[in-house]
Design a protein around this motif. Structure first.
Motif, short mmCIF file in Angstrom:
data_model
loop_
_atom_site.label_atom_id
_atom_site.label_comp_id
_atom_site.label_asym_id
_atom_site.label_seq_id
_atom_site.Cartn_x
_atom_site.Cartn_y
_atom_site.Cartn_z
N GLY A 1 10.49 -12.21 -20.70
CA GLY A 1 11.58 -13.17 -20.81
C GLY A 1 11.64 -14.08 -19.60
O GLY A 1 10.79 -14.03 -18.70
N ASP A 2 12.65 -14.92 -19.58
CA ASP A 2 12.82 -15.93 -18.55
C ASP A 2 13.45 -15.33 -17.30
O ASP A 2 14.48 -14.65 -17.36
N ALA A 3 12.85 -15.62 -16.15
CA ALA A 3 13.32 -15.02 -14.90
C ALA A 3 14.75 -15.46 -14.55
O ALA A 3 15.54 -14.65 -14.06
N LYS A 4 15.08 -16.71 -14.77
CA LYS A 4 16.41 -17.20 -14.43
C LYS A 4 17.49 -16.50 -15.25
O LYS A 4 18.62 -16.28 -14.80
N THR A 5 17.12 -16.09 -16.46
CA THR A 5 18.05 -15.38 -17.34
C THR A 5 18.13 -13.90 -17.01
O THR A 5 19.22 -13.30 -16.99
N ILE A 6 16.99 -13.29 -16.72
CA ILE A 6 16.92 -11.83 -16.63
C ILE A 6 17.26 -11.30 -15.24
O ILE A 6 17.86 -10.21 -15.11
N ASN B 1 -0.62 0.48 -3.85
CA ASN B 1 -0.60 1.94 -3.92
C ASN B 1 -0.93 2.39 -5.34
O ASN B 1 -0.23 2.04 -6.29
N PRO B 2 -2.02 3.15 -5.53
CA PRO B 2 -2.40 3.55 -6.89
C PRO B 2 -1.37 4.43 -7.58
O PRO B 2 -1.38 4.55 -8.81
N ASP B 3 -0.47 5.03 -6.81
CA ASP B 3 0.57 5.87 -7.41
C ASP B 3 1.84 5.09 -7.71
O ASP B 3 2.80 5.65 -8.26
N ALA B 4 1.85 3.82 -7.33
CA ALA B 4 3.05 3.01 -7.57
C ALA B 4 3.16 2.65 -9.04
O ALA B 4 2.16 2.47 -9.75
N LYS B 5 4.39 2.52 -9.51
CA LYS B 5 4.64 2.01 -10.84
C LYS B 5 4.76 0.49 -10.74
O LYS B 5 5.06 -0.06 -9.69
N LEU B 6 4.53 -0.17 -11.86
CA LEU B 6 4.53 -1.63 -11.88
C LEU B 6 5.45 -2.12 -13.00
O LEU B 6 5.30 -1.72 -14.16
N LEU B 7 6.39 -2.98 -12.64
CA LEU B 7 7.27 -3.63 -13.60
C LEU B 7 6.97 -5.12 -13.58
O LEU B 7 7.02 -5.75 -12.52
N CYS B 8 6.64 -5.69 -14.74
CA CYS B 8 6.25 -7.10 -14.81
C CYS B 8 7.27 -7.90 -15.60
O CYS B 8 7.35 -7.80 -16.83
N LEU B 9 8.06 -8.68 -14.87
CA LEU B 9 8.99 -9.62 -15.50
C LEU B 9 8.25 -10.93 -15.67
O LEU B 9 7.93 -11.61 -14.70
N ASN B 10 7.97 -11.29 -16.92
CA ASN B 10 7.18 -12.50 -17.16
C ASN B 10 7.54 -13.06 -18.53
O ASN B 10 7.76 -12.31 -19.48
N ALA C 1 0.82 -1.22 0.00
CA ALA C 1 0.00 0.00 0.00
C ALA C 1 0.85 1.27 0.00
O ALA C 1 0.33 2.35 -0.28
N GLU C 2 2.15 1.12 0.30
CA GLU C 2 3.03 2.29 0.37
C GLU C 2 4.12 2.30 -0.68
O GLU C 2 4.77 3.33 -0.89
N ALA C 3 4.38 1.18 -1.32
CA ALA C 3 5.50 1.07 -2.26
C ALA C 3 5.33 2.04 -3.43
O ALA C 3 4.22 2.34 -3.86
N ASP C 4 6.47 2.49 -3.95
CA ASP C 4 6.42 3.33 -5.16
C ASP C 4 6.72 2.52 -6.42
O ASP C 4 6.57 3.01 -7.53
N LEU C 5 7.15 1.27 -6.24
CA LEU C 5 7.39 0.39 -7.37
C LEU C 5 7.12 -1.05 -6.95
O LEU C 5 7.62 -1.52 -5.93
N ILE C 6 6.31 -1.74 -7.74
CA ILE C 6 6.08 -3.17 -7.57
C ILE C 6 6.82 -3.90 -8.69
O ILE C 6 6.59 -3.62 -9.87
N ILE C 7 7.71 -4.81 -8.33
CA ILE C 7 8.42 -5.62 -9.32
C ILE C 7 7.80 -7.02 -9.27
O ILE C 7 8.06 -7.80 -8.36
N ALA C 8 6.94 -7.31 -10.22
CA ALA C 8 6.22 -8.59 -10.26
C ALA C 8 7.01 -9.58 -11.09
O ALA C 8 7.28 -9.34 -12.27
N VAL C 9 7.39 -10.70 -10.47
CA VAL C 9 8.22 -11.69 -11.15
C VAL C 9 7.43 -12.99 -11.28
O VAL C 9 7.13 -13.65 -10.29
N GLY C 10 7.06 -13.32 -12.52
CA GLY C 10 6.42 -14.60 -12.78
C GLY C 10 5.06 -14.77 -12.15
O GLY C 10 4.71 -15.87 -11.72
N THR C 11 4.27 -13.72 -12.10
CA THR C 11 2.92 -13.82 -11.55
C THR C 11 1.91 -13.25 -12.53
O THR C 11 2.20 -12.28 -13.25
#
Length: 616
Positions: A343-348, A318-327, A294-304
């Motif tokens: 891309g592949d999580a083990k590689t990236i 947090n609605p103001d957070a940015k979202l990065l999706c590694l998938n 609820a407080e983060a400014d960046l969510i790094i989503a890995v494989g979800t």
């Protein structure tokens, strides 16, 4: 060109046995076996073909087609999708029974090869027994139900069609993006038809996991985005496991002190006591992780895939957070307006780790995460401690089972209230120690899922935790576990009904109705009390009824010492759950109702919908 004359069914099995997989340098069969219940639609064709290779490709008999398919799903899930099984059933109800399991595999992206028997392609005996006659389309059969729940579907109406169908089936079953159930409907007459197949078609094929790398621009943009963050949170999903990236995730988050929340499928990606593991996230998540989300400014989503439980129906983050999706799947990488890193999580993950050298989150953020983790660990201790009350809670039972497991043991569950308590409270240091089917949340998965998990990890004790509702829905493979010597330990928590939905019904303002047995239509004597221990004993397992946590802990030790499957039944509290943690879940409340409790729930619902709207 050298050819070999085979029936269509014989060709399928010969092709399957030629498929191999490279797992860490060791070449193994791709298909570990076939689950089969024979009938007139597959016994003469596929049954004959399987008999010929029974020593090379074992055939397992089950009691229920849906259940055996769940076992196949659990096997592939536990093997990180590297090895798999096939399932076959007769034309008609036997095959349609597998459709629910196909949906489970589809939602969870698990590879299973379904080989349902089908009606005669020649239509000479028309209609044949169990055939559905469609008045407007003669090409439709009940197996067309598999189409929406299969990643790839084909009906083999000529034996030579296998030359194109089988390679496509293997492509989907082994592809990191398209991975999921494949259905080849096989009419019973065509199964027995012969064709001169090229011998080269059956040459050994070794499959290796494809690891697509990141686009250079996307990788640079991701590194830039993370460097701008001061309060990042990583979300670890099931893709971390399927990529085999648990070591890389550990290295990445440890290097930069990144707090991590786990999804149901991602749980176990880090040991529970890892300093950066904040616990589970979402509707059934930890207070620590949800506070950070609820407080983060960046969510790094890995494989979800960022389902509604993980995101709190889009109202948690947090609605103001940015979202990065590694998938690995672009389909998932763009969800929730996320910046994609495909891309592949083990590689990236190692590339991200290298590219971020010299960067760190705010020190205050790291300290806050550590404090929240410590507070949550104390909450778990409290929730899982025996209170000594007449009816134990699910949380207390979870604590007892958790204390009984060994370092490499596995808990299996799927539906009801237990997945919530387990996601919050279960502690494992083993990356495969938590096996939850919660993509489709399919009641009845638990016991056959335990069997499939045991097949994949015979060295582990498998603890199946299941409610009385799910047990009564699909328990037949308990007998199969005894027959095959696949020992599982089943703990049945009996709250006398569908306790989870009863609680949800009350939370939505509804009156108790049709969930707990006491609130259902029944005779004046009420619903009978099921003797689960006696039932399990009738299926060949050892069993006992216990009455409190102390007795449960003692019974678990006897169960571990048993050489066959063991069932322990315990009566539990239907109402009380761990109140700590959690987030809002979007369950629609009626706009109009004469019931005041519903009206009040609707007001709260509308308030949460306002929060949800900010994330669109």
């Amino acid at each position: 060109m050298k050819t070999i004359k085979l029936t269509m069914a014989q060709a399928i099995i010969k092709y399957m046995t030629a498929q191999k997989v490279d797992i860490d340098g060791e070449i193994k069969p791709m298909f570990a076996g076939v689950w089969a219940i024979f009938g007139h639609g597959n016994v003469a064709g596929l049954g004959e073909a399987l008999y010929r290779v029974r020593d090379e490709l074992p055939t397992y008999r089950a009691h229920n087609e849906q259940a055996m398919s769940h076992a196949a799903i659990a096997y592939a899930k536990t093997m990180n999708r590297r090895q798999m099984m096939a399932c076959t059933a007769s034309a008609g109800p036997g095959s349609v029974n597998m459709v629910t399991a196909a949906a489970v595999a589809h939602v969870n992206r698990i590879p299973v090869l379904f080989l349902p028997g089908d009606t005669f392609a020649t239509r000479m005996p028309d209609p044949v027994l169990q055939q559905i006659e469609n008045f407007h389309d003669m090409t439709l059969t009940s197996n067309d139900c598999f189409k929406p729940v299969s990643r790839f579907f084909d009906r083999i109406t000529r034996p030579e069609q296998l030359l194109s169908a089988l390679p496509q089936a293997m492509r989907v079953l082994t592809d990191p993006v398209e991975c999921g159930p494949v259905t080849l409907a096989i009419p019973q007459d065509v199964q027995t038809m012969a064709f001169d197949y090229p011998e080269s078609f059956f040459a050994e094929k070794i499959h290796r996991q494809r690891r697509p790398g990141a686009d250079a621009n996307e990788l640079l943009e991701a590194i830039t985005l993370i460097r701008q963050a001061r309060k990042p949170l990583v979300v670890a999903g099931g893709g971390v496991h399927y990529s085999g990236a648990v070591t890389e995730l550990d290295s990445f988050v440890s290097s930069y002190h990144l707090p991590v929340g786990e999804t149901q499928a991602g749980k176990g990606a880090l040991p529970w006591d890892h300093k950066d593991n904040m616990g589970s996230m979402g509707v059934t998540g930890a207070a620590s992780t949800n506070t950070l989300a609820a407080e983060a400014d960046l969510i790094i989503a890995v494989g979800t895939r960022l389902g509604d439980f993980t995101s709190g129906s889009r109202a948690l983050i947090n609605p103001d957070a940015k979202l990065l999706c590694l998938n690995v799947a672009s389909f998932d990488a763009i969800k929730h307006k996320g910046q994609s890193l495909v891309g592949d999580a083990k590689t990236i993950l190692p590339q991200l780790q290298t590219g971020l050298e010299g960067w760190q989150p705010d020190g205050a953020w790291i300290e806050k995460a550590a404090q929240l983790k410590a507070e949550w660990d104390k909450s778990v201790d409290t929730a899982t401690t025996d209170r000594g009350t007449n009816l134990p809670t699910d949380a207390e039972c979870v604590g007892a089972v958790n204390r009984a497991v060994g370092e490499k043991d596995i808990v299996v569950c799927a539906a009801g209230g237990l997945p919530g308590e387990l996601q919050k409270l279960w502690r494992t240091r083993y990356d495969k120690g938590y096996h939850m089917e919660y993509g489709y949340s399919c009641m009845g998965y638990e016991i056959p899922g335990g069997v499939g998990t045991k097949m994949a990890r015979p060295e582990s004790e498998i603890f199946v935790m299941v409610g009385d509702g799910s047990y009564l829905m699909l328990n037949s493979e308990l007998a199969t576990s005894v027959m095959l010597g696949l020992k599982i330990i089943v703990v049945v928590l009996d709250n006398r009904g569908f306790g989870c939905i009863h609680r949800l019904q009350n939370a939505c303002g509804g009156a108790p109705f049709n969930n707990l047995l006491e609130d259902c239509l029944s005779t004046e004597n009420g619903a009978p009390k099921t003797d689960f221990a006696a039932h399990a004993a009738a299926l060949g397992a050892r069993s006992e009824q216990v009455h409190n946590i102390t007795e449960l802990e003692a019974a678990l030790e006897r169960a571990k010492a048993s050489d066959i499957s063991y069932v322990i039944a315990i009566d539990t509290d239907a109402v009380t759950v761990a109140s700590e943690g959690g987030a809002w879940w979007d369950v629609a409340i009626p706009e109009v109702s004469p019931r005041k409790e519903v009206q009040q729930s609707r007001k709260g619902y509308e308030e949460q919908k306002v929060k949800q709207a900010k994330n669109f």
